[in-house]
Write an enzyme that holds these catalytic residues in place. Structure first.
Site, mmCIF file in Angstrom:
data_model
loop_
_atom_site.group_PDB
_atom_site.id
_atom_site.type_symbol
_atom_site.label_atom_id
_atom_site.label_comp_id
_atom_site.label_asym_id
_atom_site.label_seq_id
_atom_site.Cartn_x
_atom_site.Cartn_y
_atom_site.Cartn_z
ATOM 1 N N HIS A 7 -1.654 18.768 11.537
ATOM 2 C CA HIS A 7 -2.152 17.969 10.402
ATOM 3 C C HIS A 7 -2.766 16.654 10.881
ATOM 4 O O HIS A 7 -2.037 15.705 11.161
ATOM 5 C CB HIS A 7 -1.002 17.653 9.437
ATOM 6 C CG HIS A 7 -0.546 18.840 8.666
ATOM 7 N ND1 HIS A 7 -1.172 19.260 7.518
ATOM 8 C CD2 HIS A 7 0.454 19.720 8.892
ATOM 9 C CE1 HIS A 7 -0.572 20.339 7.054
ATOM 10 N NE2 HIS A 7 0.427 20.639 7.875
ATOM 11 N N VAL A 50 -5.183 -3.476 -12.319
ATOM 12 C CA VAL A 50 -6.469 -3.403 -11.625
ATOM 13 C C VAL A 50 -7.360 -2.272 -12.167
ATOM 14 O O VAL A 50 -8.573 -2.436 -12.274
ATOM 15 C CB VAL A 50 -6.253 -3.311 -10.096
ATOM 16 C CG1 VAL A 50 -5.516 -2.058 -9.692
ATOM 17 C CG2 VAL A 50 -7.557 -3.385 -9.333
ATOM 18 N N ASP A 51 -6.778 -1.153 -12.580
ATOM 19 C CA ASP A 51 -7.607 -0.015 -13.006
ATOM 20 C C ASP A 51 -8.434 -0.352 -14.246
ATOM 21 O O ASP A 51 -9.647 -0.130 -14.280
ATOM 22 C CB ASP A 51 -6.748 1.220 -13.301
ATOM 23 C CG ASP A 51 -5.856 1.591 -12.140
ATOM 24 O OD1 ASP A 51 -6.110 1.098 -11.021
ATOM 25 O OD2 ASP A 51 -4.885 2.346 -12.340
ATOM 26 N N SER A 52 -7.758 -0.877 -15.264
ATOM 27 C CA SER A 52 -8.515 -1.183 -16.482
ATOM 28 C C SER A 52 -9.463 -2.354 -16.239
ATOM 29 O O SER A 52 -10.555 -2.412 -16.803
ATOM 30 C CB SER A 52 -7.580 -1.464 -17.665
ATOM 31 O OG SER A 52 -6.778 -2.590 -17.416
ATOM 32 N N GLU A 63 -4.343 14.618 9.048
ATOM 33 C CA GLU A 63 -4.403 13.662 7.933
ATOM 34 C C GLU A 63 -3.160 12.785 7.814
ATOM 35 O O GLU A 63 -3.182 11.777 7.125
ATOM 36 C CB GLU A 63 -4.665 14.409 6.611
ATOM 37 C CG GLU A 63 -3.535 15.290 6.083
ATOM 38 C CD GLU A 63 -3.478 16.682 6.724
ATOM 39 O OE1 GLU A 63 -3.978 16.857 7.854
ATOM 40 O OE2 GLU A 63 -2.896 17.593 6.098
ATOM 41 N N CYS A 101 -4.206 23.687 9.268
ATOM 42 C CA CYS A 101 -2.940 24.395 9.030
ATOM 43 C C CYS A 101 -3.182 25.747 8.354
ATOM 44 O O CYS A 101 -3.734 26.636 8.986
ATOM 45 C CB CYS A 101 -1.980 23.501 8.253
ATOM 46 S SG CYS A 101 -0.290 24.063 8.424
ATOM 47 N N LYS A 140 -6.840 4.765 -5.414
ATOM 48 C CA LYS A 140 -6.409 3.402 -5.714
ATOM 49 C C LYS A 140 -6.988 2.381 -4.726
ATOM 50 O O LYS A 140 -7.453 1.311 -5.128
ATOM 51 C CB LYS A 140 -4.880 3.351 -5.673
ATOM 52 C CG LYS A 140 -4.287 2.076 -6.211
ATOM 53 C CD LYS A 140 -4.172 2.156 -7.705
ATOM 54 C CE LYS A 140 -3.504 0.940 -8.293
ATOM 55 N NZ LYS A 140 -3.287 1.102 -9.727
#
Ligand code: XMP
Length: 555
Positions: free
Chosen positions: A210, A267-269, A212, A123, A411
């Site tokens: 695009h 989940v992250d920690s 994506e 683009c 994530k």
């Protein structure tokens, strides 16, 4: 730590969940997963996305990672030193809101061209290439937004390997290329864009559409062709070699130092703590603060996973009473958030002080947070709608060195890493849960009685959603306890009870959300069970508002 033995049990009140949970726990016991050999950063194939401020830049980086090629997003004015040590395989120039012929328009850094590596402009990126290499770009007579059909004119172009001769693409641009730069030619066109894809024989390509976004279904193949066919990438970036590399890096960084990590149950920690534990074993102390605002059985599950299954040292602090006392009489949602955030920091400080000398704080910062604060090609003016208090934001007087092993992950990659590390699936797939917890799902004052009511109603919602196999599909699904009371009738008696609302939403990123069209039968079951099983509730409503105009949480 205090209250360590309090309420450590997995309840048998929910057959479905407990049995799967125990199965996973059994599989995990004492198991160490074999990891692939690490690839040092200097050897790791990397593609750099030069960011011109498109809303889709992060999506480009994700698509590249989905092809198992490591990728970093850098601002268009990033100096060469920032990427010099990487094993560069190519560049992607993102889209962006500017026009190349405006004064001060952002352009690609000279090193991108001087490197002689393959370049893919998307683009605004194609216009930058055309403009900088001697073509001509002008404001398009017809702006093109939305679906278009791309027709390939050069079937031998490696970008199109394995693709049909025409396919749908998603356009979104105002400017257009009038003349390609010397050495370039058109490789594909649409009804409105004769230069929808351009390229030269030194592997510089531009796409006016695009690839994506989901509206370009063949987009992933185009990325794959660019990365493997043109950049020559092997595609060996996997969660397992990420873990090996992160563990190695942490061992070197931390040495014999001590690390503290606050667990939230999310989940992250959990992934952060597990990686640190792999690297330094018991020099890590995890701190799990129960603020009394968690859902039913949540503290037990978190402790059981970490201590019993992952054999990690967890300092458990039941601070429920403290939080509840501070919330007494408070009805304003922002005040509630502030109080929960402040109290968390206080408890954290007190507990950290008890551990003696701790040098490092491990935090589950994700790549989107890093990008948000570092690539600012546009001024982001946003009104404060809700202040969010996460585990971050600890006071400056706490002299920890921050370690953030997930800093470069999205994530979905964190979930994959968590699975590679052997974390239980119910932790990996847990829906987002706000830091202030049930305090912002109880409208009005938070009391013990109301917390009990909400926990019971929420348990039923979660249970039924899981039984209907919808838990993973929904971004969030939960109950809200309103401060409305209404009249009902049960048997021969009139009742005067609380109104519970059910909220279930679909979303990609929580910025926007749509209410989920749950089946009527499921709604009926949840409603029946809530009024029958939860004392003091006699009415249930389903929230059918999207975000915007509403927010996901009620407060
Ligand atoms: P809203 O309600 O703003 O929520 O549409 C967007 C997402 O953020 C979560 N949320 C919070 N998370 N602290 C958090 O850690 C908070 O104060 C907070 N408020 C909302 C919400 O659950 C949703 O996923």
């Amino acid at each position: 730590m205090e209250n360590k033995s309090q309420s450590r049990r997995i309840s048998a009140s929910d057959d479905v969940e407990v049995s799967t949970y125990l199965e996973i726990a059994k599989e995990l016991r004492g198991e160490q997963l074999a990891l692939e050999p690490k690839i040092p950063p200097s050897k790791r194939e990397t593609v750099v996305v030069i960011d011109f401020g498109s809303q889709y830049s992060m999506l480009i980086a994700r698509r590249v990672r989905e092809c198992h090629v490591y990728c970093e997003l850098v601002p268009y004015d990033a100096p060469w030193e920032r990427i010099a040590s990487l094993n560069l395989k190519g560049f992607i120039l993102s889209g962006g809101p500017a026009s190349v012929y405006n004064t001060g328009a952002p352009l690609a850094p000279a090193y991108a061209y001087e490197s002689r590596l393959p370049i893919l402009g998307i683009c605004y990126g194609i216009q930058v290439i055309a403009h900088q290499l001697g073509g001509m770009v002008a404001s398009g007579a017809k702006h093109e937004y939305g679906h278009a059909v791309l027709h390939i004119s050069d079937e031998d172009c490696p970008l199109f390997a394995g693709l049909p001769s025409s396919f749908p693409v998603w356009m979104s641009h105002g400017d257009e290329i009038l003349e390609v730069p010397p050495g370039f030619k058109a490789l594909a066109y649409t009804g409105n864009s004769p230069f929808a894809v351009i390229g030269n024989d030194t592997n510089i390509f531009g796409l006016q559409f695009h690839p994506e976004v989901a509206h370009t279904p063949q987009g992933k193949n185009i990325f794959q062709n660019f990365l493997s066919g043109i950049c020559g990438c092997r595609g060996d970036w996997t969660p397992a070699n990420f873990v090996a590399e992160a563990v190695d890096k942490m061992q070197r960084q931390v040495g014999n130092g001590r690390v503290i990590c606050a667990l939230s149950g999310g989940v992250d920690s959990a992934v952060t703590a597990t990686i640190v534990h792999r690297a330094i074993g018991n020099n890590l102390t995890c701190l799990f603060i129960n603020n009394g605002l968690l859902r039913r059985e949540e503290p037990e599950r978190v402790l059981s996973t970490f201590e019993r299954n992952l054999k990690m040292d967890v300092a458990y602090v039941d601070a429920s009473e403290r939080f509840l006392e501070r919330l007494h009489g408070v009805t304003d949602p922002e005040m509630k958030r502030q109080i929960v955030g402040e109290e968390f920091i206080r408890v954290f400080e007190e507990e950290a002080a008890k551990l003696g000398e701790v040098n490092f704080l491990a935090q589950g910062t994700l790549y989107p947070d890093v990008i948000e604060s570092s690539t600012t090609t546009e001024t982001k003016a946003s009104a404060k709608i809700k202040s969010h208090h996460n585990v971050g934001g600890l006071p400056a007087k706490m002299k920890f060195t921050l370690i953030e092993p997930l800093r470069y992950l999205f994530k979905d990659e964190i979930r994959a890493v968590g699975l590679a590390l052997g974390l239980p699936e119910d932790m990996i797939w847990r829906q987002p849960f706000p830091g202030p917890g049930l305090a912002i799902r109880i409208i009005g004052e938070v009391t013990k009685e109301k917390l009990e009511i909400l926990r019971a109603a929420d348990w039923i919602v979660m249970n039924e959603i899981k039984k209907a196999a919808l838990y993973r599909q929904l971004w969030q699904s939960f109950a809200v306890l309103t401060d409305v009371k209404s009249v009902g009738v049960m048997g021969d008696y009139r009742t005067y009870g609380y109104l519970v609302a059910i909220r279930a939403i679909n979303s990609e990123d929580a910025m926007t959300a749509d209410w989920s069209r749950l089946p009527y039968d499921l709604l009926a079951r949840m409603s029946d069970r809530i009024v029958n099983e939860v004392p003091n509730v006699n009415r249930v409503v389903y929230d059918i508002t999207s975000k915007p105009p509403a927010t996901i949480e009620w407060e």
